[in-house]
Scaffold this active site. Structure first.
Site, PDB file in Angstrom:
ATOM      1  N   ARG A 170       0.827  -1.211   0.000  1.00 30.53           N
ATOM      2  CA  ARG A 170       0.000   0.000   0.000  1.00 30.53           C
ATOM      3  C   ARG A 170       0.861   1.260   0.000  1.00 30.53           C
ATOM      4  NH1 ARG A 170      -5.185  -0.006   2.197  1.00 30.53           N
ATOM      5  NH2 ARG A 170      -4.778   1.832   3.450  1.00 30.53           N
ATOM      6  N   ARG A 174       9.753   6.520  -2.631  1.00 33.24           N
ATOM      7  CA  ARG A 174      10.007   7.467  -3.728  1.00 33.24           C
ATOM      8  C   ARG A 174      11.435   7.987  -3.690  1.00 33.24           C
ATOM      9  NH1 ARG A 174       4.999  10.151  -2.200  1.00 33.24           N
ATOM     10  NH2 ARG A 174       3.293   9.136  -3.323  1.00 33.24           N
ATOM     11  N   ARG A 246      -8.413  -6.580  14.309  1.00 31.93           N
ATOM     12  CA  ARG A 246      -7.818  -5.637  15.246  1.00 31.93           C
ATOM     13  C   ARG A 246      -8.871  -4.596  15.565  1.00 31.93           C
ATOM     14  NH1 ARG A 246      -3.786  -6.950  18.202  1.00 31.93           N
ATOM     15  NH2 ARG A 246      -2.405  -5.130  18.067  1.00 31.93           N
ATOM     16  N   ARG A 276      -0.102   5.836  16.257  1.00 31.99           N
ATOM     17  CA  ARG A 276      -0.044   7.159  15.647  1.00 31.99           C
ATOM     18  C   ARG A 276      -0.947   8.129  16.398  1.00 31.99           C
ATOM     19  NH1 ARG A 276      -3.237   5.622   9.928  1.00 31.99           N
ATOM     20  NH2 ARG A 276      -5.243   5.243  10.912  1.00 31.99           N
ATOM     21  N   GLU A 297      -3.954   6.514  18.865  1.00 36.46           N
ATOM     22  CA  GLU A 297      -4.592   5.271  18.404  1.00 36.46           C
ATOM     23  C   GLU A 297      -3.877   4.063  19.004  1.00 36.46           C
ATOM     24  OE1 GLU A 297      -5.194   4.962  14.176  1.00 36.46           O
ATOM     25  OE2 GLU A 297      -5.897   7.043  14.064  1.00 36.46           O
ATOM     26  N   TYR A 345      -9.619  -5.745   3.648  1.00 36.76           N
ATOM     27  CA  TYR A 345      -9.080  -4.446   4.049  1.00 36.76           C
ATOM     28  C   TYR A 345      -9.318  -3.506   2.865  1.00 36.76           C
ATOM     29  CZ  TYR A 345      -5.002  -1.643   5.864  1.00 36.76           C
ATOM     30  OH  TYR A 345      -4.145  -0.693   6.366  1.00 36.76           O
ATOM     31  N   ASP A 347     -10.207   0.157   1.053  1.00 40.30           N
ATOM     32  CA  ASP A 347     -10.295   1.610   1.135  1.00 40.30           C
ATOM     33  C   ASP A 347     -11.677   2.028   0.641  1.00 40.30           C
ATOM     34  OD1 ASP A 347      -7.892   2.412   2.250  1.00 40.30           O
ATOM     35  OD2 ASP A 347      -6.815   2.230   0.350  1.00 40.30           O
TER      36      ASP A 347
HETATM   37  P1  FAD Z   1     -18.602   0.063   7.364  1.00 39.12           P
HETATM   38  O1  FAD Z   1     -18.220   1.485   7.198  1.00 39.12           O
HETATM   39  O2  FAD Z   1     -18.002  -0.688   8.494  1.00 39.12           O
HETATM   40  O3  FAD Z   1     -20.201   0.012   7.497  1.00 39.12           O
HETATM   41  C1  FAD Z   1     -20.896  -1.146   7.876  1.00 39.12           C
HETATM   42  C2  FAD Z   1     -22.130  -0.713   8.642  1.00 39.12           C
HETATM   43  O4  FAD Z   1     -22.927  -1.862   8.896  1.00 39.12           O
HETATM   44  C3  FAD Z   1     -21.818  -0.098   9.993  1.00 39.12           C
HETATM   45  O5  FAD Z   1     -22.397   1.181  10.109  1.00 39.12           O
HETATM   46  C4  FAD Z   1     -22.423  -1.063  11.005  1.00 39.12           C
HETATM   47  O6  FAD Z   1     -22.983  -0.406  12.129  1.00 39.12           O
HETATM   48  C5  FAD Z   1     -23.503  -1.731  10.176  1.00 39.12           C
HETATM   49  N1  FAD Z   1     -23.830  -3.069  10.670  1.00 39.12           N
HETATM   50  C6  FAD Z   1     -22.980  -4.096  10.865  1.00 39.12           C
HETATM   51  N2  FAD Z   1     -23.643  -5.180  11.310  1.00 39.12           N
HETATM   52  C7  FAD Z   1     -24.941  -4.817  11.406  1.00 39.12           C
HETATM   53  C8  FAD Z   1     -26.123  -5.494  11.824  1.00 39.12           C
HETATM   54  N3  FAD Z   1     -26.092  -6.783  12.203  1.00 39.12           N
HETATM   55  N4  FAD Z   1     -27.304  -4.823  11.801  1.00 39.12           N
HETATM   56  C9  FAD Z   1     -27.358  -3.521  11.388  1.00 39.12           C
HETATM   57  N5  FAD Z   1     -26.265  -2.838  10.995  1.00 39.12           N
HETATM   58  C10 FAD Z   1     -25.082  -3.473  10.992  1.00 39.12           C
HETATM   59  N6  FAD Z   1     -10.337   4.188   3.596  1.00 39.12           N
HETATM   60  C11 FAD Z   1      -9.877   5.180   2.807  1.00 39.12           C
HETATM   61  O7  FAD Z   1     -10.179   5.197   1.605  1.00 39.12           O
HETATM   62  N7  FAD Z   1      -9.093   6.186   3.308  1.00 39.12           N
HETATM   63  C12 FAD Z   1      -8.730   6.244   4.610  1.00 39.12           C
HETATM   64  O8  FAD Z   1      -8.007   7.163   5.048  1.00 39.12           O
HETATM   65  C13 FAD Z   1      -9.197   5.200   5.490  1.00 39.12           C
HETATM   66  N8  FAD Z   1      -8.864   5.216   6.790  1.00 39.12           N
HETATM   67  C14 FAD Z   1      -9.293   4.200   7.582  1.00 39.12           C
HETATM   68  C15 FAD Z   1      -8.916   4.228   8.923  1.00 39.12           C
HETATM   69  C16 FAD Z   1      -9.313   3.221   9.767  1.00 39.12           C
HETATM   70  C17 FAD Z   1      -8.920   3.278  11.210  1.00 39.12           C
HETATM   71  C18 FAD Z   1     -10.066   2.134   9.254  1.00 39.12           C
HETATM   72  C19 FAD Z   1     -10.436   0.986  10.146  1.00 39.12           C
HETATM   73  C20 FAD Z   1     -10.478   2.106   7.936  1.00 39.12           C
HETATM   74  C21 FAD Z   1     -10.090   3.148   7.086  1.00 39.12           C
HETATM   75  N9  FAD Z   1     -10.498   3.185   5.750  1.00 39.12           N
HETATM   76  C22 FAD Z   1     -10.026   4.180   4.922  1.00 39.12           C
HETATM   77  C23 FAD Z   1     -11.427   2.169   5.198  1.00 39.12           C
HETATM   78  C24 FAD Z   1     -12.924   2.583   5.326  1.00 39.12           C
HETATM   79  O9  FAD Z   1     -13.266   2.744   6.678  1.00 39.12           O
HETATM   80  C25 FAD Z   1     -13.780   1.496   4.646  1.00 39.12           C
HETATM   81  O10 FAD Z   1     -13.459   1.440   3.278  1.00 39.12           O
HETATM   82  C26 FAD Z   1     -15.292   1.734   4.757  1.00 39.12           C
HETATM   83  O11 FAD Z   1     -15.705   2.056   6.051  1.00 39.12           O
HETATM   84  C27 FAD Z   1     -16.029   0.482   4.278  1.00 39.12           C
HETATM   85  O12 FAD Z   1     -17.412   0.748   4.240  1.00 39.12           O
HETATM   86  P2  FAD Z   1     -18.479  -0.421   4.496  1.00 39.12           P
HETATM   87  O13 FAD Z   1     -19.799   0.175   4.226  1.00 39.12           O
HETATM   88  O14 FAD Z   1     -18.084  -1.654   3.775  1.00 39.12           O
HETATM   89  O15 FAD Z   1     -18.300  -0.775   6.056  1.00 39.12           O
HETATM   90  N1  UDP Z   2       3.113   0.837   8.206  1.00 38.84           N
HETATM   91  C1  UDP Z   2       4.286   0.817   8.938  1.00 38.84           C
HETATM   92  N2  UDP Z   2       4.806   2.013   9.385  1.00 38.84           N
HETATM   93  C2  UDP Z   2       4.192   3.191   9.163  1.00 38.84           C
HETATM   94  C3  UDP Z   2       2.997   3.198   8.428  1.00 38.84           C
HETATM   95  C4  UDP Z   2       2.484   1.995   7.967  1.00 38.84           C
HETATM   96  O1  UDP Z   2       4.853  -0.227   9.179  1.00 38.84           O
HETATM   97  O2  UDP Z   2       4.694   4.243   9.614  1.00 38.84           O
HETATM   98  C5  UDP Z   2       2.585  -0.471   7.728  1.00 38.84           C
HETATM   99  C6  UDP Z   2       1.536  -1.048   8.690  1.00 38.84           C
HETATM  100  O3  UDP Z   2       1.690  -2.452   8.693  1.00 38.84           O
HETATM  101  C7  UDP Z   2       0.230  -0.641   8.045  1.00 38.84           C
HETATM  102  C8  UDP Z   2       0.566  -0.702   6.550  1.00 38.84           C
HETATM  103  O4  UDP Z   2       1.951  -0.282   6.476  1.00 38.84           O
HETATM  104  O5  UDP Z   2      -0.806  -1.547   8.368  1.00 38.84           O
HETATM  105  C9  UDP Z   2      -0.299   0.178   5.676  1.00 38.84           C
HETATM  106  O6  UDP Z   2      -0.208   1.524   6.149  1.00 38.84           O
HETATM  107  P1  UDP Z   2      -1.409   2.540   6.032  1.00 38.84           P
HETATM  108  O7  UDP Z   2      -0.927   3.876   6.482  1.00 38.84           O
HETATM  109  O8  UDP Z   2      -2.000   2.411   4.680  1.00 38.84           O
HETATM  110  O9  UDP Z   2      -2.400   1.951   7.150  1.00 38.84           O
HETATM  111  P2  UDP Z   2      -3.858   2.427   7.639  1.00 38.84           P
HETATM  112  O10 UDP Z   2      -4.031   3.876   7.323  1.00 38.84           O
HETATM  113  O11 UDP Z   2      -4.813   1.565   6.923  1.00 38.84           O
HETATM  114  O12 UDP Z   2      -3.820   2.173   9.100  1.00 38.84           O
END
Ligand code: FAD
Ligand code: UDP
Length: 370
Positions: A170, A174, A246, A276, A297, A345, A347
Protein backbone atom coordinates in the site's frame (compact mmCIF):
# COMPACT_ATOMS: atom_id res chain seq x y z
CA UNK A 1 -38.61 -4.05 -1.57
CA UNK A 2 -34.92 -4.66 -0.93
CA UNK A 3 -33.27 -4.69 2.50
CA UNK A 4 -29.77 -3.30 2.95
CA UNK A 5 -27.98 -3.98 6.21
CA UNK A 6 -25.48 -1.26 7.07
CA UNK A 7 -25.52 2.40 6.05
CA UNK A 8 -21.78 2.72 5.38
CA UNK A 9 -20.48 3.39 1.87
CA UNK A 10 -21.25 -0.17 0.75
CA UNK A 11 -24.91 -0.01 1.76
CA UNK A 12 -25.43 3.61 0.70
CA UNK A 13 -24.00 3.17 -2.80
CA UNK A 14 -26.03 0.02 -3.46
CA UNK A 15 -29.15 1.74 -2.08
CA UNK A 16 -28.72 4.76 -4.32
CA UNK A 17 -27.92 2.78 -7.47
CA UNK A 18 -30.99 0.57 -7.02
CA UNK A 19 -33.28 3.46 -6.02
CA UNK A 20 -32.19 5.35 -9.14
CA UNK A 21 -33.41 2.27 -11.06
CA UNK A 22 -36.82 2.66 -9.37
CA UNK A 23 -36.40 -0.05 -6.74
CA UNK A 24 -37.65 0.79 -3.23
CA UNK A 25 -35.04 0.29 -0.51
CA UNK A 26 -35.15 -0.21 3.24
CA UNK A 27 -31.71 0.39 4.75
CA UNK A 28 -31.01 -0.32 8.42
CA UNK A 29 -28.03 0.29 10.68
CA UNK A 30 -27.53 -0.68 14.29
CA UNK A 31 -25.71 2.58 14.99
CA UNK A 32 -27.37 5.96 15.52
CA UNK A 33 -25.76 7.48 12.43
CA UNK A 34 -25.10 6.70 8.77
CA UNK A 35 -21.66 6.53 7.07
CA UNK A 36 -20.41 3.47 8.97
CA UNK A 37 -16.79 3.77 10.03
CA UNK A 38 -16.37 6.89 7.93
CA UNK A 39 -18.71 8.84 10.26
CA UNK A 40 -17.71 12.44 11.00
CA UNK A 41 -19.25 14.96 13.39
CA UNK A 42 -18.44 18.42 14.73
CA UNK A 43 -16.88 18.40 18.17
CA UNK A 44 -19.20 20.31 20.52
CA UNK A 45 -16.43 22.08 22.40
CA UNK A 46 -14.14 23.14 19.54
CA UNK A 47 -16.25 22.92 16.36
CA UNK A 48 -13.58 20.76 14.71
CA UNK A 49 -14.81 18.06 12.31
CA UNK A 50 -13.88 14.76 13.95
CA UNK A 51 -13.56 11.37 12.31
CA UNK A 52 -15.25 9.15 14.88
CA UNK A 53 -13.64 5.85 13.87
CA UNK A 54 -10.21 7.06 12.79
CA UNK A 55 -8.96 9.47 10.13
CA UNK A 56 -10.34 9.01 6.61
CA UNK A 57 -8.78 10.55 3.53
CA UNK A 58 -10.45 10.03 0.19
CA UNK A 59 -8.04 8.99 -2.57
CA UNK A 60 -8.59 7.12 -5.81
CA UNK A 61 -7.52 6.55 -9.39
CA UNK A 62 -11.02 5.50 -10.32
CA UNK A 63 -12.70 8.35 -12.22
CA UNK A 64 -16.20 6.89 -12.00
CA UNK A 65 -15.89 6.64 -8.21
CA UNK A 66 -14.53 10.20 -8.01
CA UNK A 67 -17.37 11.48 -10.23
CA UNK A 68 -19.91 9.57 -8.15
CA UNK A 69 -18.88 11.06 -4.79
CA UNK A 70 -18.51 14.54 -6.28
CA UNK A 71 -22.19 14.44 -7.29
CA UNK A 72 -23.16 14.43 -3.62
CA UNK A 73 -20.82 16.91 -1.97
CA UNK A 74 -18.04 19.41 -2.53
CA UNK A 75 -14.59 17.91 -2.12
CA UNK A 76 -11.91 20.28 -0.86
CA UNK A 77 -8.30 19.88 -1.95
CA UNK A 78 -6.40 17.89 0.66
CA UNK A 79 -3.07 16.10 0.40
CA UNK A 80 -2.18 13.69 3.16
CA UNK A 81 1.34 14.21 4.52
CA UNK A 82 2.42 11.89 7.29
CA UNK A 83 5.43 12.18 9.59
CA UNK A 84 7.12 9.49 11.63
CA UNK A 85 8.94 9.92 14.95
CA UNK A 86 11.61 7.23 15.21
CA UNK A 87 15.27 6.95 16.24
CA UNK A 88 14.83 10.29 18.14
CA UNK A 89 14.06 12.23 14.98
CA UNK A 90 11.06 13.25 12.88
CA UNK A 91 11.05 11.87 9.34
CA UNK A 92 8.86 12.32 6.33
CA UNK A 93 6.68 9.45 5.05
CA UNK A 94 6.19 7.62 2.79
CA UNK A 95 9.90 6.86 2.53
CA UNK A 96 11.15 9.45 0.03
CA UNK A 97 14.41 11.13 -0.85
CA UNK A 98 14.16 13.41 2.18
CA UNK A 99 13.69 10.41 4.50
CA UNK A 100 16.61 8.56 2.93
CA UNK A 101 18.98 11.54 3.01
CA UNK A 102 18.05 12.41 6.60
CA UNK A 103 18.23 8.80 7.81
CA UNK A 104 21.60 8.05 6.21
CA UNK A 105 22.95 11.62 6.71
CA UNK A 106 23.56 11.87 2.98
CA UNK A 107 22.88 14.24 0.09
CA UNK A 108 21.96 11.67 -2.57
CA UNK A 109 20.45 12.65 -5.86
CA UNK A 110 17.43 10.56 -6.96
CA UNK A 111 19.54 8.13 -8.98
CA UNK A 112 22.21 7.84 -6.27
CA UNK A 113 19.52 7.12 -3.66
CA UNK A 114 17.95 4.48 -5.91
CA UNK A 115 21.27 2.69 -6.36
CA UNK A 116 22.03 2.99 -2.64
CA UNK A 117 18.67 1.48 -1.60
CA UNK A 118 18.95 -1.24 -4.25
CA UNK A 119 22.25 -2.21 -2.67
CA UNK A 120 20.66 -2.38 0.79
CA UNK A 121 17.73 -4.45 -0.42
CA UNK A 122 17.91 -8.18 0.11
CA UNK A 123 18.34 -9.54 -3.41
CA UNK A 124 18.01 -13.16 -2.32
CA UNK A 125 14.24 -12.60 -1.94
CA UNK A 126 12.72 -13.17 -5.38
CA UNK A 127 9.08 -13.40 -4.71
CA UNK A 128 8.22 -11.78 -1.36
CA UNK A 129 5.23 -13.40 0.32
CA UNK A 130 5.44 -12.03 3.84
CA UNK A 131 5.51 -8.43 5.08
CA UNK A 132 9.06 -8.95 6.35
CA UNK A 133 10.31 -10.33 3.02
CA UNK A 134 8.62 -7.51 1.14
CA UNK A 135 10.21 -4.88 3.40
CA UNK A 136 13.69 -6.41 3.24
CA UNK A 137 13.48 -6.78 -0.54
CA UNK A 138 12.16 -3.26 -0.84
CA UNK A 139 14.23 -1.07 1.51
CA UNK A 140 16.66 -3.31 3.43
CA UNK A 141 17.13 -4.02 7.13
CA UNK A 142 17.77 -0.56 8.63
CA UNK A 143 14.79 1.28 7.16
CA UNK A 144 12.62 -1.78 7.77
CA UNK A 145 13.50 -1.80 11.47
CA UNK A 146 13.20 1.96 11.94
CA UNK A 147 9.89 2.51 10.16
CA UNK A 148 8.00 -0.74 9.65
CA UNK A 149 8.83 -3.67 11.90
CA UNK A 150 7.60 -2.50 15.31
CA UNK A 151 4.86 -0.29 13.87
CA UNK A 152 3.45 -3.28 12.02
CA UNK A 153 3.76 -5.57 15.03
CA UNK A 154 1.88 -3.00 17.14
CA UNK A 155 -0.70 -2.45 14.40
CA UNK A 156 -1.43 -6.11 13.74
CA UNK A 157 -0.30 -7.81 16.98
CA UNK A 158 1.56 -10.40 14.93
CA UNK A 159 5.03 -11.05 13.67
CA UNK A 160 5.82 -9.55 10.26
CA UNK A 161 6.67 -13.02 8.97
CA UNK A 162 3.06 -14.22 9.07
CA UNK A 163 1.53 -11.05 7.62
CA UNK A 164 1.19 -10.84 3.83
CA UNK A 165 3.41 -8.66 1.60
CA UNK A 166 0.27 -6.93 0.30
CA UNK A 167 0.01 -4.82 3.49
CA UNK A 168 3.26 -3.03 2.71
CA UNK A 169 2.51 -2.70 -0.98
CA UNK A 170 0.00 0.00 0.00
CA UNK A 171 2.93 2.34 0.65
CA UNK A 172 5.22 3.76 -2.06
CA UNK A 173 8.98 4.39 -1.78
CA UNK A 174 10.01 7.47 -3.73
CA UNK A 175 13.33 8.72 -4.97
CA UNK A 176 12.25 12.36 -5.08
CA UNK A 177 10.96 14.80 -2.45
CA UNK A 178 7.28 14.08 -3.06
CA UNK A 179 5.79 13.43 0.39
CA UNK A 180 2.19 12.89 -0.69
CA UNK A 181 1.22 9.77 1.31
CA UNK A 182 -0.88 8.46 -1.56
CA UNK A 183 -0.06 7.92 -5.21
CA UNK A 184 -3.60 8.27 -6.56
CA UNK A 185 -4.71 10.86 -9.09
CA UNK A 186 -7.67 12.18 -7.06
CA UNK A 187 -7.51 13.09 -3.39
CA UNK A 188 -9.67 15.28 -1.18
CA UNK A 189 -11.86 15.76 1.87
CA UNK A 190 -15.63 16.22 1.76
CA UNK A 191 -16.20 19.83 2.83
CA UNK A 192 -18.88 19.00 5.41
CA UNK A 193 -17.61 15.54 6.29
CA UNK A 194 -18.40 11.97 5.25
CA UNK A 195 -21.67 11.71 7.15
CA UNK A 196 -23.20 14.56 5.17
CA UNK A 197 -21.91 12.95 1.96
CA UNK A 198 -23.57 9.62 2.83
CA UNK A 199 -26.77 11.39 3.92
CA UNK A 200 -26.87 13.04 0.50
CA UNK A 201 -26.33 9.71 -1.27
CA UNK A 202 -29.26 8.29 0.71
CA UNK A 203 -31.50 11.30 0.09
CA UNK A 204 -33.91 9.69 -2.40
CA UNK A 205 -37.71 9.26 -2.20
CA UNK A 206 -37.39 5.47 -2.65
CA UNK A 207 -34.86 5.05 0.19
CA UNK A 208 -36.05 4.68 3.76
CA UNK A 209 -33.33 4.75 6.45
CA UNK A 210 -33.87 3.20 9.89
CA UNK A 211 -31.12 3.74 12.47
CA UNK A 212 -30.61 1.96 15.81
CA UNK A 213 -31.94 -1.18 14.14
CA UNK A 214 -30.00 -4.43 14.19
CA UNK A 215 -30.47 -7.05 11.49
CA UNK A 216 -32.47 -10.10 12.37
CA UNK A 217 -32.49 -13.10 10.04
CA UNK A 218 -36.28 -13.37 10.19
CA UNK A 219 -36.38 -10.13 8.17
CA UNK A 220 -35.09 -11.96 5.09
CA UNK A 221 -38.55 -13.40 4.35
CA UNK A 222 -40.07 -9.92 4.14
CA UNK A 223 -37.79 -8.78 1.30
CA UNK A 224 -36.99 -9.80 -2.26
CA UNK A 225 -33.28 -9.64 -1.58
CA UNK A 226 -30.86 -8.58 1.18
CA UNK A 227 -27.48 -6.87 0.81
CA UNK A 228 -25.57 -7.44 4.03
CA UNK A 229 -22.54 -5.32 4.97
CA UNK A 230 -22.19 -6.60 8.54
CA UNK A 231 -19.56 -9.15 9.62
CA UNK A 232 -19.75 -12.41 7.67
CA UNK A 233 -19.05 -14.53 10.78
CA UNK A 234 -21.71 -12.58 12.73
CA UNK A 235 -24.32 -13.45 10.11
CA UNK A 236 -23.74 -17.14 10.88
CA UNK A 237 -23.82 -16.48 14.64
CA UNK A 238 -20.07 -17.21 14.89
CA UNK A 239 -20.96 -20.91 14.59
CA UNK A 240 -17.47 -21.77 13.33
CA UNK A 241 -15.62 -19.29 15.55
CA UNK A 242 -14.70 -15.62 15.23
CA UNK A 243 -12.63 -14.23 12.40
CA UNK A 244 -9.71 -12.26 13.81
CA UNK A 245 -9.83 -8.47 13.74
CA UNK A 246 -7.82 -5.64 15.25
CA UNK A 247 -9.78 -3.08 17.17
CA UNK A 248 -8.75 0.46 18.09
CA UNK A 249 -9.01 2.50 21.27
CA UNK A 250 -8.92 6.21 20.58
CA UNK A 251 -7.69 8.36 23.45
CA UNK A 252 -9.13 11.83 22.86
CA UNK A 253 -7.21 14.89 24.02
CA UNK A 254 -8.13 18.57 23.68
CA UNK A 255 -5.72 21.48 23.96
CA UNK A 256 -5.00 25.05 22.90
CA UNK A 257 -3.30 25.98 19.64
CA UNK A 258 -1.41 23.35 17.76
CA UNK A 259 -0.33 20.00 19.17
CA UNK A 260 1.94 18.39 16.56
CA UNK A 261 1.92 20.63 13.48
CA UNK A 262 0.59 17.99 11.08
CA UNK A 263 -2.40 15.72 10.56
CA UNK A 264 -0.76 12.37 11.29
CA UNK A 265 2.37 11.51 13.25
CA UNK A 266 3.35 7.85 13.34
CA UNK A 267 5.23 6.31 16.26
CA UNK A 268 6.93 3.10 15.14
CA UNK A 269 9.01 2.61 18.32
CA UNK A 270 8.05 -0.53 20.23
CA UNK A 271 8.10 1.18 23.64
CA UNK A 272 5.40 3.71 22.67
CA UNK A 273 2.00 2.11 23.28
CA UNK A 274 0.16 3.76 20.40
CA UNK A 275 0.84 3.63 16.65
CA UNK A 276 -0.04 7.16 15.65
CA UNK A 277 -1.62 10.46 16.68
CA UNK A 278 -4.08 12.20 14.38
CA UNK A 279 -4.78 15.92 14.92
CA UNK A 280 -8.12 16.39 13.23
CA UNK A 281 -8.18 20.10 12.48
CA UNK A 282 -5.44 19.42 9.95
CA UNK A 283 -7.95 17.44 7.87
CA UNK A 284 -9.84 20.68 7.13
CA UNK A 285 -7.03 23.11 6.23
CA UNK A 286 -9.62 25.56 4.86
CA UNK A 287 -11.02 26.04 8.39
CA UNK A 288 -9.29 27.57 11.41
CA UNK A 289 -9.67 26.86 15.11
CA UNK A 290 -8.05 28.20 18.27
CA UNK A 291 -8.28 24.89 20.06
CA UNK A 292 -7.21 21.48 18.90
CA UNK A 293 -8.33 17.87 19.29
CA UNK A 294 -6.09 14.89 18.75
CA UNK A 295 -6.38 11.16 19.21
CA UNK A 296 -3.82 8.55 20.19
CA UNK A 297 -4.59 5.27 18.40
CA UNK A 298 -4.03 2.17 20.50
CA UNK A 299 -4.52 -1.16 18.77
CA UNK A 300 -5.42 -4.50 20.28
CA UNK A 301 -7.07 -7.75 19.41
CA UNK A 302 -10.82 -7.49 18.87
CA UNK A 303 -12.92 -9.30 21.47
CA UNK A 304 -16.66 -9.84 21.67
CA UNK A 305 -18.37 -6.45 21.97
CA UNK A 306 -15.47 -4.48 20.43
CA UNK A 307 -15.73 -2.73 17.07
CA UNK A 308 -14.04 -4.84 14.37
CA UNK A 309 -11.77 -2.42 12.48
CA UNK A 310 -9.07 -4.24 10.55
CA UNK A 311 -9.61 -7.80 9.25
CA UNK A 312 -6.37 -9.65 9.91
CA UNK A 313 -5.40 -11.32 6.64
CA UNK A 314 -2.48 -13.68 6.89
CA UNK A 315 -0.19 -15.27 4.37
CA UNK A 316 -2.23 -18.35 5.20
CA UNK A 317 -5.81 -17.35 6.07
CA UNK A 318 -7.68 -19.39 8.72
CA UNK A 319 -9.84 -22.26 7.45
CA UNK A 320 -12.95 -20.76 9.03
CA UNK A 321 -12.83 -17.90 6.52
CA UNK A 322 -13.31 -20.38 3.69
CA UNK A 323 -16.05 -22.12 5.69
CA UNK A 324 -17.93 -18.83 6.07
CA UNK A 325 -17.37 -17.93 2.40
CA UNK A 326 -18.83 -21.29 1.34
CA UNK A 327 -21.84 -20.81 3.60
CA UNK A 328 -22.33 -17.26 2.28
CA UNK A 329 -22.27 -18.50 -1.32
CA UNK A 330 -25.22 -20.79 -0.49
CA UNK A 331 -27.41 -17.94 0.81
CA UNK A 332 -29.33 -17.24 -2.39
CA UNK A 333 -31.34 -14.30 -1.05
CA UNK A 334 -28.37 -12.55 0.56
CA UNK A 335 -25.37 -10.82 -1.00
CA UNK A 336 -22.43 -10.19 1.31
CA UNK A 337 -20.71 -6.89 0.64
CA UNK A 338 -18.13 -4.47 2.01
CA UNK A 339 -15.29 -4.54 4.46
CA UNK A 340 -17.02 -6.78 7.02
CA UNK A 341 -19.24 -8.79 4.68
CA UNK A 342 -16.27 -9.90 2.56
CA UNK A 343 -13.62 -9.66 5.31
CA UNK A 344 -11.25 -7.49 3.29
CA UNK A 345 -9.08 -4.45 4.05
CA UNK A 346 -10.89 -2.08 1.67
CA UNK A 347 -10.30 1.61 1.13
CA UNK A 348 -13.36 3.78 0.55
CA UNK A 349 -12.86 4.01 -3.20
CA UNK A 350 -12.64 0.22 -3.60
CA UNK A 351 -15.66 -0.17 -1.32
CA UNK A 352 -17.64 2.21 -3.54
CA UNK A 353 -16.48 0.66 -6.78
CA UNK A 354 -17.32 -2.87 -5.52
CA UNK A 355 -20.75 -1.66 -4.35
CA UNK A 356 -21.45 -0.10 -7.75
CA UNK A 357 -20.54 -3.41 -9.43
CA UNK A 358 -22.70 -5.47 -7.07
CA UNK A 359 -25.70 -3.19 -7.71
CA UNK A 360 -25.16 -3.26 -11.49
CA UNK A 361 -24.90 -7.07 -11.49
CA UNK A 362 -28.12 -7.27 -9.49
CA UNK A 363 -29.91 -4.99 -11.97
CA UNK A 364 -28.60 -6.99 -14.93
CA UNK A 365 -29.88 -10.29 -13.46
CA UNK A 366 -33.27 -8.71 -12.69
CA UNK A 367 -33.56 -7.40 -16.22
CA UNK A 368 -32.76 -10.84 -17.61
CA UNK A 369 -35.43 -12.50 -15.46
CA UNK A 370 -38.04 -9.84 -16.39
P1 FAD B 1 -18.60 0.06 7.36
O1 FAD B 1 -18.22 1.49 7.20
O2 FAD B 1 -18.00 -0.69 8.49
O3 FAD B 1 -20.20 0.01 7.50
C1 FAD B 1 -20.90 -1.15 7.88
C2 FAD B 1 -22.13 -0.71 8.64
O4 FAD B 1 -22.93 -1.86 8.90
C3 FAD B 1 -21.82 -0.10 9.99
O5 FAD B 1 -22.40 1.18 10.11
C4 FAD B 1 -22.42 -1.06 11.00
O6 FAD B 1 -22.98 -0.41 12.13
C5 FAD B 1 -23.50 -1.73 10.18
N1 FAD B 1 -23.83 -3.07 10.67
C6 FAD B 1 -22.98 -4.10 10.86
N2 FAD B 1 -23.64 -5.18 11.31
C7 FAD B 1 -24.94 -4.82 11.41
C8 FAD B 1 -26.12 -5.49 11.82
N3 FAD B 1 -26.09 -6.78 12.20
N4 FAD B 1 -27.30 -4.82 11.80
C9 FAD B 1 -27.36 -3.52 11.39
N5 FAD B 1 -26.27 -2.84 10.99
C10 FAD B 1 -25.08 -3.47 10.99
N6 FAD B 1 -10.34 4.19 3.60
C11 FAD B 1 -9.88 5.18 2.81
O7 FAD B 1 -10.18 5.20 1.61
N7 FAD B 1 -9.09 6.19 3.31
C12 FAD B 1 -8.73 6.24 4.61
O8 FAD B 1 -8.01 7.16 5.05
C13 FAD B 1 -9.20 5.20 5.49
N8 FAD B 1 -8.86 5.22 6.79
C14 FAD B 1 -9.29 4.20 7.58
C15 FAD B 1 -8.92 4.23 8.92
C16 FAD B 1 -9.31 3.22 9.77
C17 FAD B 1 -8.92 3.28 11.21
C18 FAD B 1 -10.07 2.13 9.25
C19 FAD B 1 -10.44 0.99 10.15
C20 FAD B 1 -10.48 2.11 7.94
C21 FAD B 1 -10.09 3.15 7.09
N9 FAD B 1 -10.50 3.18 5.75
C22 FAD B 1 -10.03 4.18 4.92
C23 FAD B 1 -11.43 2.17 5.20
C24 FAD B 1 -12.92 2.58 5.33
O9 FAD B 1 -13.27 2.74 6.68
C25 FAD B 1 -13.78 1.50 4.65
O10 FAD B 1 -13.46 1.44 3.28
C26 FAD B 1 -15.29 1.73 4.76
O11 FAD B 1 -15.70 2.06 6.05
C27 FAD B 1 -16.03 0.48 4.28
O12 FAD B 1 -17.41 0.75 4.24
P2 FAD B 1 -18.48 -0.42 4.50
O13 FAD B 1 -19.80 0.17 4.23
O14 FAD B 1 -18.08 -1.65 3.77
O15 FAD B 1 -18.30 -0.78 6.06
N1 UDP C 1 3.11 0.84 8.21
C1 UDP C 1 4.29 0.82 8.94
N2 UDP C 1 4.81 2.01 9.39
C2 UDP C 1 4.19 3.19 9.16
C3 UDP C 1 3.00 3.20 8.43
C4 UDP C 1 2.48 1.99 7.97
O1 UDP C 1 4.85 -0.23 9.18
O2 UDP C 1 4.69 4.24 9.61
C5 UDP C 1 2.59 -0.47 7.73
C6 UDP C 1 1.54 -1.05 8.69
O3 UDP C 1 1.69 -2.45 8.69
C7 UDP C 1 0.23 -0.64 8.05
C8 UDP C 1 0.57 -0.70 6.55
O4 UDP C 1 1.95 -0.28 6.48
O5 UDP C 1 -0.81 -1.55 8.37
C9 UDP C 1 -0.30 0.18 5.68
O6 UDP C 1 -0.21 1.52 6.15
P1 UDP C 1 -1.41 2.54 6.03
O7 UDP C 1 -0.93 3.88 6.48
O8 UDP C 1 -2.00 2.41 4.68
O9 UDP C 1 -2.40 1.95 7.15
P2 UDP C 1 -3.86 2.43 7.64
O10 UDP C 1 -4.03 3.88 7.32
O11 UDP C 1 -4.81 1.56 6.92
O12 UDP C 1 -3.82 2.17 9.10
Amino acid sequence: MILIVGAGFSGAVIARTLADANIPIQIIDQRDHVAGNCHTYRDEETGIMLHAYGPHIFHTDNKSVWDFVNQYTTFMPYTNRVKSTTCDQVFSLPINLHTINQFFKSTFSPSEAKTFIENLADKSIDNPETFEEQALAFVGQELYEAFFKSYTEKQWGLSTNVLPASILKRLPVRFNYDDNYFFHKYQGMPKEGYTQLVENILDHPLISVKLNTAFNKNQINDYQHVFYSGPIDGYFDYAHGRLPYRTLDFIKKTGDGDFQGCAVMNYPDADIPFTRIAEHKYFTPWESFEKTVYFEEHRRSCEEGDIPYYPIRLVKDPEILETYENLAAKEEKVTFVGRLGTYRYLDMDVTISDAMDVAKDFLAVRKKIA
